[in-house]
Design an enzyme around this catalytic site. Structure first.
Site, PDB file in Angstrom:
ATOM      1  N   SER A 135       0.815  -1.180  -0.064  1.00 18.18           N
ATOM      2  CA  SER A 135       0.019   0.058   0.023  1.00 18.18           C
ATOM      3  C   SER A 135       0.956   1.343   0.004  1.00 18.18           C
ATOM      4  O   SER A 135       1.843   1.383   0.676  1.00 18.18           O
ATOM      5  CB  SER A 135      -0.855  -0.038   1.217  1.00 18.18           C
ATOM      6  OG  SER A 135      -1.514   1.277   1.431  1.00 18.18           O
ATOM      7  N   TYR A 148      -1.252   0.049  10.569  1.00 16.65           N
ATOM      8  CA  TYR A 148      -1.227  -0.721   9.331  1.00 16.65           C
ATOM      9  C   TYR A 148      -0.048  -0.232   8.243  1.00 16.65           C
ATOM     10  O   TYR A 148       0.327  -0.974   7.719  1.00 16.65           O
ATOM     11  CB  TYR A 148      -2.565  -0.286   8.547  1.00 16.65           C
ATOM     12  CG  TYR A 148      -3.000  -0.447   7.168  1.00 16.65           C
ATOM     13  CD1 TYR A 148      -3.494  -1.691   6.678  1.00 16.65           C
ATOM     14  CD2 TYR A 148      -2.900   0.447   6.394  1.00 16.65           C
ATOM     15  CE1 TYR A 148      -3.876  -1.985   5.611  1.00 16.65           C
ATOM     16  CE2 TYR A 148      -3.395   0.180   4.794  1.00 16.65           C
ATOM     17  CZ  TYR A 148      -3.555  -1.193   4.705  1.00 16.65           C
ATOM     18  OH  TYR A 148      -3.827  -1.504   3.188  1.00 16.65           O
TER      19      TYR A 148
HETATM   20  N1  LIG Z   1      -8.948  -0.545  -0.695  1.00 20.29           N
HETATM   21  C1  LIG Z   1      -7.992   0.183  -0.686  1.00 20.29           C
HETATM   22  O1  LIG Z   1      -8.086   1.353  -0.794  1.00 20.29           O
HETATM   23  C2  LIG Z   1      -6.596  -0.381  -0.545  1.00 20.29           C
HETATM   24  C3  LIG Z   1      -5.498   0.423  -0.568  1.00 20.29           C
HETATM   25  C4  LIG Z   1      -4.415  -0.067  -0.582  1.00 20.29           C
HETATM   26  C5  LIG Z   1      -4.000  -1.176  -0.413  1.00 20.29           C
HETATM   27  N2  LIG Z   1      -5.035  -2.160  -0.147  1.00 20.29           N
HETATM   28  C6  LIG Z   1      -4.591  -3.519  -0.281  1.00 20.29           C
HETATM   29  O2  LIG Z   1      -5.369  -4.304  -1.063  1.00 20.29           O
HETATM   30  C7  LIG Z   1      -5.632  -5.759  -0.667  1.00 20.29           C
HETATM   31  C8  LIG Z   1      -6.927  -6.122  -0.743  1.00 20.29           C
HETATM   32  O3  LIG Z   1      -7.773  -5.178  -0.272  1.00 20.29           O
HETATM   33  P1  LIG Z   1      -9.249  -4.851  -0.356  1.00 20.29           P
HETATM   34  O4  LIG Z   1      -9.302  -3.499  -0.461  1.00 20.29           O
HETATM   35  O5  LIG Z   1      -9.931  -5.683  -1.526  1.00 20.29           O
HETATM   36  O6  LIG Z   1      -9.956  -5.325   0.928  1.00 20.29           O
HETATM   37  P2  LIG Z   1     -10.482  -6.357   1.691  1.00 20.29           P
HETATM   38  O7  LIG Z   1     -11.839  -6.991   0.995  1.00 20.29           O
HETATM   39  O8  LIG Z   1     -10.734  -6.170   3.245  1.00 20.29           O
HETATM   40  O9  LIG Z   1      -9.400  -7.455   1.476  1.00 20.29           O
HETATM   41  C9  LIG Z   1      -8.518  -8.023   2.251  1.00 20.29           C
HETATM   42  C10 LIG Z   1      -8.812  -9.592   2.212  1.00 20.29           C
HETATM   43  O10 LIG Z   1      -7.756 -10.247   3.079  1.00 20.29           O
HETATM   44  C11 LIG Z   1      -8.341 -11.375   3.626  1.00 20.29           C
HETATM   45  N3  LIG Z   1      -7.934 -11.969   4.927  1.00 20.29           N
HETATM   46  C12 LIG Z   1      -7.728 -10.983   6.011  1.00 20.29           C
HETATM   47  N4  LIG Z   1      -6.994 -11.788   7.006  1.00 20.29           N
HETATM   48  C13 LIG Z   1      -7.028 -12.914   6.676  1.00 20.29           C
HETATM   49  C14 LIG Z   1      -6.705 -14.366   7.092  1.00 20.29           C
HETATM   50  N5  LIG Z   1      -6.480 -14.283   8.452  1.00 20.29           N
HETATM   51  N6  LIG Z   1      -6.476 -15.275   6.329  1.00 20.29           N
HETATM   52  C15 LIG Z   1      -7.019 -15.036   5.101  1.00 20.29           C
HETATM   53  N7  LIG Z   1      -7.498 -13.956   4.646  1.00 20.29           N
HETATM   54  C16 LIG Z   1      -7.344 -13.106   5.254  1.00 20.29           C
HETATM   55  C17 LIG Z   1      -9.763 -11.039   3.959  1.00 20.29           C
HETATM   56  O11 LIG Z   1     -10.439 -12.263   3.929  1.00 20.29           O
HETATM   57  P3  LIG Z   1     -12.093 -12.321   4.663  1.00 20.29           P
HETATM   58  O12 LIG Z   1     -12.914 -11.743   3.443  1.00 20.29           O
HETATM   59  O13 LIG Z   1     -12.208 -13.610   5.192  1.00 20.29           O
HETATM   60  O14 LIG Z   1     -12.036 -11.142   5.895  1.00 20.29           O
HETATM   61  C18 LIG Z   1      -9.936 -10.152   2.560  1.00 20.29           C
HETATM   62  O15 LIG Z   1     -10.529 -10.998   1.607  1.00 20.29           O
HETATM   63  C19 LIG Z   1      -5.184  -5.738   0.840  1.00 20.29           C
HETATM   64  O16 LIG Z   1      -3.823  -5.987   1.096  1.00 20.29           O
HETATM   65  C20 LIG Z   1      -5.057  -4.104   1.373  1.00 20.29           C
HETATM   66  O17 LIG Z   1      -4.544  -3.910   2.351  1.00 20.29           O
HETATM   67  C21 LIG Z   1      -6.210  -1.679  -0.468  1.00 20.29           C
END
Ligand SMILES: NC(=O)c1ccc[n+]([C@@H]2O[C@H](COP(=O)([O-])OP(=O)(O)OC[C@H]3O[C@@H](n4cnc5c(N)ncnc54)[C@H](OP(=O)(O)O)[C@@H]3O)[C@@H](O)[C@H]2O)c1
Length: 243
Positions: A135, A148
């Protein structure tokens, strides 16, 4: 060999990445907790693309299970993409170490545990690609999300070192640094439209960057310049700001 392993597969970004890779002819392993929730999604991808989609149960915090998890994949993947992440609550984390630990372990320790195993295999095979979604929050700590951000900074440094280690083995390591993305993680935030990407745009950027052998991807691209500016603000000023 045709499989790409996507972990954190229930995330909106991961789902878009899955569609992108299947569309381009790859079979998929989708790794997630309670993976049965992905059955309808997997069926839909298979129907649209005629590619194989296999669901595999994975808890990134269950480090002891990671070797068995990887060994259980009958056909080893030609690449892995991690979308695992946990934003958590910054204020809670400041006074509750269990929340701090969950943020650090979900974003960093868990991914490292599994990536170490996969890196050894890819290094031996002298092929493969590893994509870690980090990120822009890891580029500079801010009061609103520095727990984070620090876990993502650690992940970014890990991926940089891994890329350096695996270069001789011709294994590509791509660090993805999204800015704002409209997903479940950010649904309660008031995000500036011009700086916010849709998951399918991030997925297309990831596919293109991975296929072209890139090392670091900012998505949207403008975040490379936003972060350059943010990183160049002198500390004596930065510490007084609320951004
Ligand atoms: N959205 C943004 O603005 C943004 C910006 C920068 C970076 N990111 C990064 O992009 C990636 C995807 O994020 P997103 O926005 O799509 O959000 P998200 O839907 O919250 O995705 C995070 C995923 O990680 C999984 N996860 C968390 N803990 C876990 C565990 N113990 N074992 C297995 N899976 C686990 C969650 O699974 P569950 O569904 O089972 O909870 C979820 O599917 C993440 O790494 C996030 O930090 C996002």
């Amino acid at each position: 060999m045709s499989y790409v392993l996507i972990i954190g597969a229930k995330s909106d970004i991961a789902k878009a990445v899955a569609r992108e890779y299947a569309k381009h002819g790859y079979d998929l392993y989708l790794g997630a907790r309670d993976v049965s929730e992905l059955e309808a999604f997997a069926q839909d991808v298979m129907t649209r693309t005629q590619k194989e989609v296999k669901l595999v149960e994975l808890d990134i915090l269950d480090y002891a299970s990671h070797q068995t998890f990887y060994d259980s994949l009958e056909e080893k993947p030609l690449g892995v993409i991690s979308a695992v992440g946990y934003l958590g609550e910054q204020e809670k984390a400041q006074s509750d170490f269990s929340q701090t630990q969950k943020i650090i372990d979900s974003n960093y320790t868990g991914v490292v545990s599994l990536f170490n195993i996969i890196a050894d295999d890819f290094e031996q095979r002298r092929s493969g690609f590893m994509v870690g979604i980090s990120s822009v929050a890891g580029d500079r700590g801010r009061k609103s999300n520095y727990i984070y951000g620090s876990a993502k900074a650690a992940l970014t440094a890990y991926l940089s070192g891994l890329r350096n280690r695996l270069y001789d083995a011709q294994v590509q390591v791509l660090t993805v640094k999204p800015g704002f993305v409209a997903t479940k993680m950010t649904e309660n935030m008031d995000l500036p439209e011009k700086l916010t990407a849709q998951p399918q745009d991030v997925a297309a950027d990831i596919y293109k960057a991975q296929q072209s052998g890139k090392s670091v991807l900012y998505t949207k691209w403008i975040w490379r310049w936003v972060m350059l500016i943010i990183r160049s603000i002198p500390e004596f000023q930065f510490k007084k700001m609320s951004i």
